[in-house]
Design a protein around this motif. Structure first.
Motif, PDB file in Angstrom:
ATOM      1  N   THR A 169       0.838  -1.176  -0.055  1.00 56.55           N
ATOM      2  CA  THR A 169       0.001  -0.098  -0.008  1.00 56.55           C
ATOM      3  C   THR A 169       0.789   1.189  -0.028  1.00 56.55           C
ATOM      4  OG1 THR A 169      -1.858  -1.192   1.285  1.00 56.55           O
ATOM      5  CG2 THR A 169      -1.706   1.276   1.265  1.00 56.55           C
ATOM      6  N   ASP A 170       1.867   1.232   0.834  1.00 55.95           N
ATOM      7  CA  ASP A 170       2.566   2.354   1.028  1.00 55.95           C
ATOM      8  C   ASP A 170       3.610   2.703  -0.355  1.00 55.95           C
ATOM      9  OD1 ASP A 170       2.125   2.607   3.381  1.00 55.95           O
ATOM     10  OD2 ASP A 170       3.517   1.380   4.088  1.00 55.95           O
ATOM     11  N   ARG A 171       4.046   1.376  -1.073  1.00 57.21           N
ATOM     12  CA  ARG A 171       4.924   1.713  -2.072  1.00 57.21           C
ATOM     13  C   ARG A 171       4.092   2.244  -3.392  1.00 57.21           C
ATOM     14  NH1 ARG A 171       7.543  -4.256  -2.275  1.00 57.21           N
ATOM     15  NH2 ARG A 171       8.601  -4.405  -0.166  1.00 57.21           N
ATOM     16  N   ASN A 172       2.859   2.330  -3.363  1.00 55.67           N
ATOM     17  CA  ASN A 172       2.350   2.889  -4.568  1.00 55.67           C
ATOM     18  C   ASN A 172       2.163   4.460  -4.253  1.00 55.67           C
ATOM     19  OD1 ASN A 172       1.110   0.580  -5.253  1.00 55.67           O
ATOM     20  ND2 ASN A 172      -0.444   0.479  -4.279  1.00 55.67           N
ATOM     21  N   SER A 173       2.862   5.050  -3.538  1.00 52.16           N
ATOM     22  CA  SER A 173       3.034   6.389  -3.597  1.00 52.16           C
ATOM     23  C   SER A 173       4.195   6.814  -2.563  1.00 52.16           C
ATOM     24  CB  SER A 173       1.815   7.241  -2.445  1.00 52.16           C
ATOM     25  OG  SER A 173       1.653   6.808  -1.412  1.00 52.16           O
ATOM     26  N   LYS A 174       4.812   7.998  -2.936  1.00 51.39           N
ATOM     27  CA  LYS A 174       6.233   8.513  -2.153  1.00 51.39           C
ATOM     28  C   LYS A 174       5.658   9.227  -0.892  1.00 51.39           C
ATOM     29  CE  LYS A 174       5.782  13.146  -4.616  1.00 51.39           C
ATOM     30  NZ  LYS A 174       6.419  13.960  -5.422  1.00 51.39           N
ATOM     31  N   PRO A 175       6.554   8.955   0.231  1.00 51.61           N
ATOM     32  CA  PRO A 175       6.155   9.819   1.209  1.00 51.61           C
ATOM     33  C   PRO A 175       6.261  10.970   1.163  1.00 51.61           C
ATOM     34  CG  PRO A 175       8.596   8.952   1.260  1.00 51.61           C
ATOM     35  CD  PRO A 175       7.861   8.410  -0.032  1.00 51.61           C
ATOM     36  N   TYR A 176       5.272  11.986   1.860  1.00 48.30           N
ATOM     37  CA  TYR A 176       5.262  13.255   1.690  1.00 48.30           C
ATOM     38  C   TYR A 176       5.874  13.989   2.950  1.00 48.30           C
ATOM     39  CZ  TYR A 176       2.068  12.670  -2.226  1.00 48.30           C
ATOM     40  OH  TYR A 176       1.758  12.425  -3.522  1.00 48.30           O
ATOM     41  N   PHE A 177       5.650  13.532   4.150  1.00 54.76           N
ATOM     42  CA  PHE A 177       6.222  14.213   5.203  1.00 54.76           C
ATOM     43  C   PHE A 177       6.769  12.850   6.406  1.00 54.76           C
ATOM     44  CE2 PHE A 177       1.475  14.602   5.306  1.00 54.76           C
ATOM     45  CZ  PHE A 177       1.070  13.386   6.221  1.00 54.76           C
ATOM     46  N   MET A 178       7.468  13.442   7.227  1.00 52.12           N
ATOM     47  CA  MET A 178       8.164  12.401   8.168  1.00 52.12           C
ATOM     48  C   MET A 178       8.097  13.338   9.558  1.00 52.12           C
ATOM     49  SD  MET A 178      11.549   9.967   8.195  1.00 52.12           S
ATOM     50  CE  MET A 178      12.424  11.242   7.247  1.00 52.12           C
ATOM     51  N   GLY A 179       7.876  12.552  10.665  1.00 49.52           N
ATOM     52  CA  GLY A 179       8.459  13.176  12.033  1.00 49.52           C
ATOM     53  C   GLY A 179       8.822  12.218  12.916  1.00 49.52           C
ATOM     54  N   HIS A 180       9.464  12.482  13.862  1.00 43.32           N
ATOM     55  CA  HIS A 180       9.941  11.813  14.756  1.00 43.32           C
ATOM     56  C   HIS A 180      10.076  12.366  16.211  1.00 43.32           C
ATOM     57  CE1 HIS A 180      13.812  13.924  14.436  1.00 43.32           C
ATOM     58  NE2 HIS A 180      14.110  13.463  15.467  1.00 43.32           N
ATOM     59  N   GLN A 181      10.364  11.461  17.253  1.00 46.13           N
ATOM     60  CA  GLN A 181      10.600  12.071  18.626  1.00 46.13           C
ATOM     61  C   GLN A 181      11.337  10.913  19.399  1.00 46.13           C
ATOM     62  OE1 GLN A 181       7.122  11.753  21.506  1.00 46.13           O
ATOM     63  NE2 GLN A 181       8.723  10.943  22.804  1.00 46.13           N
ATOM     64  N   ALA A 182      12.340  11.365  19.795  1.00 40.37           N
ATOM     65  CA  ALA A 182      13.256  10.412  20.820  1.00 40.37           C
ATOM     66  C   ALA A 182      12.730  10.208  22.236  1.00 40.37           C
ATOM     67  CB  ALA A 182      14.610  10.959  20.890  1.00 40.37           C
ATOM     68  N   ASN A 183      13.235   9.361  23.019  1.00 40.38           N
ATOM     69  CA  ASN A 183      12.523   8.925  24.341  1.00 40.38           C
ATOM     70  C   ASN A 183      11.142   8.619  24.113  1.00 40.38           C
ATOM     71  OD1 ASN A 183      12.870   8.828  27.139  1.00 40.38           O
ATOM     72  ND2 ASN A 183      12.460  10.644  27.467  1.00 40.38           N
ATOM     73  N   ALA A 184      11.004   7.864  23.373  1.00 40.76           N
ATOM     74  CA  ALA A 184       9.719   7.322  23.316  1.00 40.76           C
ATOM     75  C   ALA A 184       9.131   6.515  24.537  1.00 40.76           C
ATOM     76  CB  ALA A 184       9.476   6.317  21.940  1.00 40.76           C
ATOM     77  N   GLU A 185       8.053   6.806  24.893  1.00 39.14           N
ATOM     78  CA  GLU A 185       7.335   6.353  26.144  1.00 39.14           C
ATOM     79  C   GLU A 185       8.164   6.417  27.402  1.00 39.14           C
ATOM     80  OE1 GLU A 185       4.693   2.765  25.667  1.00 39.14           O
ATOM     81  OE2 GLU A 185       5.991   2.514  23.860  1.00 39.14           O
ATOM     82  N   LYS A 186       9.270   7.499  27.485  1.00 39.37           N
ATOM     83  CA  LYS A 186      10.076   7.676  28.215  1.00 39.37           C
ATOM     84  C   LYS A 186      10.890   6.725  28.686  1.00 39.37           C
ATOM     85  CE  LYS A 186       7.820  11.674  29.244  1.00 39.37           C
ATOM     86  NZ  LYS A 186       6.822  11.444  28.258  1.00 39.37           N
ATOM     87  N   LYS A 187      11.477   5.888  27.709  1.00 39.82           N
ATOM     88  CA  LYS A 187      12.369   4.678  27.771  1.00 39.82           C
ATOM     89  C   LYS A 187      13.600   4.937  27.417  1.00 39.82           C
ATOM     90  CE  LYS A 187       8.460   1.111  27.694  1.00 39.82           C
ATOM     91  NZ  LYS A 187       7.869   0.124  27.052  1.00 39.82           N
ATOM     92  N   GLY A 188      14.088   6.163  27.264  1.00 38.29           N
ATOM     93  CA  GLY A 188      15.462   6.696  26.889  1.00 38.29           C
ATOM     94  C   GLY A 188      15.607   6.957  25.384  1.00 38.29           C
ATOM     95  N   ASP A 189      16.342   7.773  24.996  1.00 31.61           N
ATOM     96  CA  ASP A 189      16.644   8.371  23.749  1.00 31.61           C
ATOM     97  C   ASP A 189      16.716   7.289  22.574  1.00 31.61           C
ATOM     98  OD1 ASP A 189      16.562  11.037  24.571  1.00 31.61           O
ATOM     99  OD2 ASP A 189      18.403  11.423  24.811  1.00 31.61           O
ATOM    100  N   HIS A 190      17.386   5.988  23.039  1.00 35.82           N
ATOM    101  CA  HIS A 190      17.551   5.178  22.091  1.00 35.82           C
ATOM    102  C   HIS A 190      16.201   4.506  21.404  1.00 35.82           C
ATOM    103  CE1 HIS A 190      21.581   4.864  23.718  1.00 35.82           C
ATOM    104  NE2 HIS A 190      21.829   4.376  22.623  1.00 35.82           N
ATOM    105  N   ASN A 191      15.094   4.911  21.964  1.00 33.24           N
ATOM    106  CA  ASN A 191      13.683   4.696  21.636  1.00 33.24           C
ATOM    107  C   ASN A 191      13.159   5.779  20.764  1.00 33.24           C
ATOM    108  OD1 ASN A 191      12.888   1.701  22.881  1.00 33.24           O
ATOM    109  ND2 ASN A 191      14.078   2.867  24.501  1.00 33.24           N
ATOM    110  N   ILE A 192      12.852   5.597  19.529  1.00 29.99           N
ATOM    111  CA  ILE A 192      12.368   6.780  18.741  1.00 29.99           C
ATOM    112  C   ILE A 192      11.031   6.542  17.926  1.00 29.99           C
ATOM    113  CG2 ILE A 192      13.065   8.516  17.010  1.00 29.99           C
ATOM    114  CD1 ILE A 192      15.793   7.639  17.453  1.00 29.99           C
ATOM    115  N   TRP A 193      10.049   7.299  18.174  1.00 33.98           N
ATOM    116  CA  TRP A 193       8.882   7.061  17.403  1.00 33.98           C
ATOM    117  C   TRP A 193       9.251   7.833  16.093  1.00 33.98           C
ATOM    118  CZ3 TRP A 193       5.101   4.220  19.271  1.00 33.98           C
ATOM    119  CH2 TRP A 193       4.946   4.312  20.640  1.00 33.98           C
TER     120      TRP A 193
END
Length: 468
Positions: A148-172
C-alpha cells in the motif's frame, strides 16, 4: 611574597571550591600555573560542580557513571561552541563533510534524530544510518514498506526520541503517504537496532504531522467555513483527542496564518497568529483516561490574545516542557509550566515591492498555571535591519541558554544566541553562518553536539561541526 596557593594551610577543599566557581575556559587555563592547580582542576568533584552550575548548553548531568574525562570533554566542547557563537568579529565558519549516502533525486523524506541518526524514507523502504558509525553509508537497520505504501511516495516525516520515556534510543517515527500515516518505533541500541511497526492512521486532509511527548498531532487543511477539528493521538494506547479549532476563531471565514501545537505536562497548547496578533489556547488533558473507541473532545481552560505582540509574522517556541523548573515567582499567575516564545514582526517594508526590510524579534515568557490559566511576560527584544522570510528554524535550549539556526528564503543561514534569565531581561544576538555551497534545507541542529546537518542540491547531505 609567598604564592597564595603554596601555603600549606590552604586545604584542597578550598581550592576545589574556588575552581568550581570559575568559567570552564579559565579552569583550563589555570592548569598552566602549577602542578597542584593542574591536579585539582582534573578532580571529579571540581568538574561535577562546574557541570552542575554551568550556564552552558549541556546534556543532563552530571551522572553518577560519568568519569572526570567524560565531564571535561562535555564542558570543553560546550565552551568552544559558545565562544564561536558569541565571537563578534568573524562569522562562524564550521568544519564540514559530505556524507557518502546516495539519496534519490525526488520522492523521499529525510530527517535526523538526536543529531546522529539519519532517517531516510523512500517509496519502498525506511532506512536508518548512524553518523558515528565506521560505515556511514551502510544502514544500521531498515524496514521494507508494504504494498500500500509503495504505491505512493512519502510526503512528510516526523520523529520523537525518548519514546514512552524509555530513553533516547527509543524513537517514534511517523511517515505520511497519500492514503495513510505509518507509525513505527525505531530502537537504535548499538548491538541490536530494530524497527517495529505500531499502527496505521488515515492521512486524508493531513498536510503535516508533529510528534511530541508521545502524542502525534495531525495538522489538517483549514479553509474558511469548513469543519476544523484536528486530531491528536496518544501513541502508547491509541487514544484519540479532538480539538475544535473553529472555536478559537472570532468569526466565520477567518483563516489562520500560522499555528503550532505543543504538549506541556498535562496540557496541549495551541498557539497561532490571528490577524497580526499572537494567540495562545490551553486544553487540559484528562488524567489517566479510560481508552475509548470514540475520540475525547478537549475543552479550553483559557485563551489569551497578547495585547502587545502585534504585527507578528511568525513565531517559534525555543524552550518548553520538562526542561522547565517550577517558577519561583510569588505570584500564582506565574507559577506552573513555562514556554519561551520568540516572535518575528516586520517593522518596515520596501516602498515599491513591499518586501520586509526590518524585523523586530521579541521574547515572551508564557506561563501556564496549574488551573490552566495563561500569563504573558516580555523578556527581551532585538531590532534587525533585515526582512526575515524563513523556511526553517531549529533550536536547542536548556534553562539558561538557547542556540538556534534559521534558513532564510534568500539562502542566508543565521545563528542565534539567546541567554535567558528569570529575574531580568534576556539577551538576544544574531550573526550569519558561512556555509560551503548553497543549502536547500536545514535537516537538524544539535546545539549540544555543535552539529548542523543541511541538504545541499537535491541529494547531498553536509554535516557541519562547530566543536572542532
Amino acid at each position: 611574597m609567598p604564592s597564595f596557593f603554596q601555603r600549606e594551610q590552604l586545604v584542597d577543599d578550598v581550592i576545589y571550591e574556588i575552581l568550581s566557581a570559575l568559567p570552564v575556559k579559565d579552569v583550563m587555563r589555570i592548569r598552566r600555573a602549577c602542578k597542584r592547580l593542574c591536579d585539582a582542576s582534573q578532580q571529579r568533584p571540581v568538574l561535577a560542580n562546574l557541570y552542575r552550575y554551568s550556564k552552558l548548553l549541556l546534556p543532563k548531568g552530571p551522572l553518577e557513571n560519568q568519569t572526570s574525562k567524560e565531564l571535561e570533554h562535555l564542558l570543553v566542547r560546550a565552551s568552544i561552541i559558545c565562544c564561536k557563537w558569541l565571537a563578534e568579529l568573524e562569522p562562524i565558519v564550521p568544519y564540514h563533510d559530505t556524507l557518502p549516502i546516495e539519496l534519490p533525486m525526488n520522492g523521499f523524506c529525510v530527517d535526523i534524530a538526536l543529531g546522529r541518526y539519519i532517517l531516510v524514507a523512500e517509496a519502498d523502504a525506511f532506512k536508518c544510518y548512524d553518523l558515528q558509525s565506521d560505515h556511514v553509508d551502510i544502514p544500521i537497520t531498515s524496514q521494507p514498506l508494504d504494498e500500500t505504501d509503495r504505491n505512493s511516495k512519502p510526503y512528510f516525516m516526523g520523529h520523537q526520541a525518548n519514546a514512552e520515556k524509555k530513553g533516547d534510543h527509543n524513537i517514534w517515527v511517523a511517515l505520511g503517504f497519500y492514503t495513510q500515516i505509518v507509525i513505527m518505533k525505531l530502537c537504535v541500541y548499538p548491538l541490536q537496532p530494530e524497527i517495529r511497526f505500531v499502527r496505521h492512521l488515515s492521512s486524508e486532509d493531513i498536510v503535516a504531522i508533529k510528534i511530541e511527548e508521545d502524542y502525534i498531532i495531525l495538522y489538517k487543511i483549514i479553509t474558511p467555513g469548513s469543519p476544523m477539528d484536528e486530531e491528536i493521538h496518544y501513541l502508547p494506547n491509541g487514544q484519540v483527542f479532538k480539538i475544535s479549532v473553529h472555536d478559537s476563531l472570532p468569526q466565520q471565514g477567518t483563516s489562520l496564518k500560522f499555528r503550532e501545537y505543543f504538549v506541556i505536562g498535562s496540557f496541549i497548547i495551541l498557539a497561532f497568529i490571528l490577524g497580526s496578533q499572537l494567540r495562545v489556547d490551553v486544553y487540559p488533558i484528562p488524567e489517566n483516561p479510560i481508552v475509548l473507541e470514540d475520540p475525547i473532545r478537549l475543552d479550553q481552560s483559557d485563551s489569551v490574545m497578547h495585547p502587545y505582540a502585534q504585527d507578528v509574522a511568525r513565531f517559534t517556541v525555543i524552550k518548553h516542557g520538562s526542561q522547565y523548573k517550577q517558577s519561583s515567582h510569588a505570584s500564582s499567575s506565574l507559577s506552573g509550566l513555562h514556554m519561551l516564545f520568540l516572535t518575528f514582526s516586520y517593522t518596515d517594508h520596501d516602498r515599491y515591492t513591499w518586501v520586509p526590510t526590518k524585523t523586530s524579534l521579541s521574547l515572551y515568557d508564557i506561563s501556564i498555571a496549574q488551573n490552566g490559566k495563561v500569563a504573558f511576560k516580555k523578556k527581551g527584544s532585538l531590532n534587525v535591519d533585515m526582512g526575515f522570510g524563513m523556511t526553517d528554524f531549529i533550536s536547542t535550549s536548556n534553562e539558561h541558554m538557547c542556540l538556534a539556526v534559521s534558513h532564510l528564503t534568500s539562502g542566508i543561514v543565521l545563528a542565534y544566541h539567546i541567554q535567558h534569565f528569570e529575574d531580568k531581561e534576556s539577551n538576544i544576538s544574531i550573526k550569519e553562518l558561512h556555509l560551503p555551497g548553497q543549502s536547500r534545507r536545514l535537516l537538524s541542529f544539535d546545539g549540544i553536539r555543535g552539529r548542523l546537518c543541511v541538504l545541499h542540491g537535491w541529494s547531498r547531505i553536509d554535516v557541519m561541526d562547530f566543536a572542532s
